[in-house]
Design a protein around this motif. Structure first.
Motif, mmCIF file in Angstrom:
data_model
loop_
_atom_site.group_PDB
_atom_site.id
_atom_site.type_symbol
_atom_site.label_atom_id
_atom_site.label_comp_id
_atom_site.label_asym_id
_atom_site.label_seq_id
_atom_site.Cartn_x
_atom_site.Cartn_y
_atom_site.Cartn_z
ATOM 1 N N TYR A 322 -8.372 3.748 -0.188
ATOM 2 C CA TYR A 322 -7.560 3.443 0.984
ATOM 3 C C TYR A 322 -6.145 3.131 0.525
ATOM 4 O O TYR A 322 -5.942 2.359 -0.425
ATOM 5 C CB TYR A 322 -8.132 2.259 1.757
ATOM 6 N N PHE A 323 -5.158 3.720 1.182
ATOM 7 C CA PHE A 323 -3.752 3.477 0.842
ATOM 8 C C PHE A 323 -2.983 3.172 2.117
ATOM 9 O O PHE A 323 -3.181 3.820 3.153
ATOM 10 C CB PHE A 323 -3.140 4.708 0.162
ATOM 11 N N SER A 324 -2.074 2.193 2.027
ATOM 12 C CA SER A 324 -1.207 1.860 3.158
ATOM 13 C C SER A 324 0.170 1.471 2.631
ATOM 14 O O SER A 324 0.272 0.600 1.752
ATOM 15 C CB SER A 324 -1.798 0.703 3.968
ATOM 16 N N GLY A 325 1.213 2.131 3.146
ATOM 17 C CA GLY A 325 2.569 1.790 2.739
ATOM 18 C C GLY A 325 3.363 2.992 2.300
ATOM 19 O O GLY A 325 3.111 4.123 2.719
ATOM 20 N N TYR A 326 4.332 2.724 1.419
ATOM 21 C CA TYR A 326 5.253 3.754 0.939
ATOM 22 C C TYR A 326 4.837 4.241 -0.453
ATOM 23 O O TYR A 326 4.321 3.486 -1.267
ATOM 24 C CB TYR A 326 6.672 3.195 0.850
ATOM 25 N N GLY A 327 5.080 5.536 -0.719
ATOM 26 C CA GLY A 327 4.950 6.046 -2.069
ATOM 27 C C GLY A 327 3.560 6.432 -2.499
ATOM 28 O O GLY A 327 3.216 6.277 -3.680
ATOM 29 N N GLU A 328 2.747 6.961 -1.583
ATOM 30 C CA GLU A 328 1.441 7.454 -2.023
ATOM 31 C C GLU A 328 1.608 8.594 -3.018
ATOM 32 O O GLU A 328 0.795 8.788 -3.908
ATOM 33 C CB GLU A 328 0.626 7.914 -0.818
ATOM 34 N N SER A 329 2.696 9.355 -2.863
ATOM 35 C CA SER A 329 3.122 10.347 -3.841
ATOM 36 C C SER A 329 4.632 10.261 -3.948
ATOM 37 O O SER A 329 5.296 9.607 -3.125
ATOM 38 C CB SER A 329 2.697 11.758 -3.411
ATOM 39 N N LEU A 330 5.210 10.923 -4.940
ATOM 40 C CA LEU A 330 6.667 10.869 -5.089
ATOM 41 C C LEU A 330 7.391 11.499 -3.905
ATOM 42 O O LEU A 330 8.440 11.002 -3.472
ATOM 43 C CB LEU A 330 7.088 11.566 -6.385
#
Length: 350
Positions: A322-330
């Motif tokens: 689970y990911f939340s926010g900025y910058g999951e990838s460049l």
């Protein structure tokens, strides 16, 4: 067969298994303390005893490493992370084995609540056909740059490579392209710290890291960083903090300038440090986290990874992210979203 002979044969097998553990025989011109001299004498005596038996056929380096590991580990209570490091070092000199760095995994299905199409708007055909659900994988490995101690007994110097890819495998109309790939080569140094608060273990690391998505002009993203971390581990958990300093680049003269900084404001979204940790509920269920934040802007991210048994396999583990926010990838460094994915990992956190 006598008990003594069986023990010697077992020791021979362990010598091969412990091939990559560090050596305390450091650089000769470094002044050693009386404690270091005494430790080295114990290790040499152990090695000499094994060689004199005539039953051990390993070379001197393997014998020395085996004795060092046996002596240094006496009286140390090792948590899961420390045990993982020891297990990994048994493979470091084996040219046919790749040693893990971060977790390697594949998520056949991930979905975003706010998919980022903006970077691809210059190509309306591709932008319009990109799907909000895709696959993701990560491959991460490391190799030792030294086979002996550099400064501190138990330290190590490594080169590592981590590759993350976001694959539009469900976009049939645009030939299922890889939407984004991030490459992270790094050189890092790791060493134990002498403090053992509450019967735990501590270590520190120093890194030089480059991260890039390998794209050109408008889609190009990259940065170079110097990082350091302090880690504490005990029993079933580990936690640490890793601040960094970004190495400055020249400004671009225009958006199409092939040189210069592709993302000068990346610190506003990814901050200057990360908190990370992991906890094992038991041998099958483990949770890890990574938290980034910029206190000035309030931007940041959190990533949670959960591993669980994979049916029918003792080698693979089930994996959810689970990911939340900025910058999951460049390419998404300045884009906020939530993503969730499910798949398998080939190695656990510890």
């Amino acid at each position: 067969m006598s008990s003594h002979l069986r023990k010697l044969q077992i020791s021979t097998l362990l010598l091969s298994a412990l091939a990559a553990l560090p050596v305390t025989a450091g650089v000769d011109d470094i002044v050693k303390t009386p404690e270091e001299i005494a430790l080295e004498q114990k290790i040499k005596a152990c090695a000499q005893t094994l060689k004199e038996t005539g039953f051990v056929t390993a070379d001197d380096k393997l014998i020395f490493r085996y004795c060092e590991t046996r002596i240094l580990s006496r009286g140390i209570k090792k948590g899961r992370l420390a045990q993982r490091i020891i297990n990994e070092r048994t493979t470091e000199l084996n040219p046919f084995v790749i040693t893990p760095h971060k977790q390697s995994y594949i998520l056949p299905f991930t979905i975003s609540d706010r998919f980022n199409r903006k970077p691809y708007e210059s190509n309306e055909l591709i932008s319009g056909q990109l799907e909000e659900y895709e696959s993701k994988y990560q491959i991460s490995f490391k190799v030792p740059l030294r086979s002996s101690t550099l400064f501190i007994p138990g330290d190590g110097l490594y080169f590592a490579m981590t590759i993350q890819a976001w694959w539009q495998v469900y976009s049939d109309e645009i030939s299922k392209p890889f939407r984004e790939t991030n490459y992270t080569p790094e050189i890092f140094y790791v060493a134990p710290l002498p403090w053992k608060p509450n019967d735990g273990n501590m270590a520190f690391t120093l890194h030089f890291e480059h991260q890039s998505n390998g794209q050109t002009q408008l889609l190009s993203r990259s940065w170079n960083r110097i990082l350091a971390s302090v880690v504490y581990e005990k029993d079933d958990f580990a936690v640490g903090i890793k601040p960094w300093y970004r190495l400055k680049e020249n400004e671009k003269t225009s958006p199409l300038d092939p040189s210069g900084d592709d993302n000068p404001d990346i610190h506003k979204f990814l901050g200057y440090y990360e908190l990370f940790g992991a906890y094992a509920f038991n041998d099958q269920h483990k949770l890890s986290f990574n938290l980034r934040n910029n206190w000035n802007t309030g931007n940041g991210s959190i990533e949670l990874n959960y591993s669980f048994p994979f049916p029918g396999s003792s080698r693979l583990v089930g994996f959810a992210q689970y990911f939340s926010g900025y910058g999951e990838s460049l390419i998404d460094y300045n884009h906020k979203q939530q993503k969730i994915g499910f798949g398998i990992a080939v190695n656990d956190i510890f």
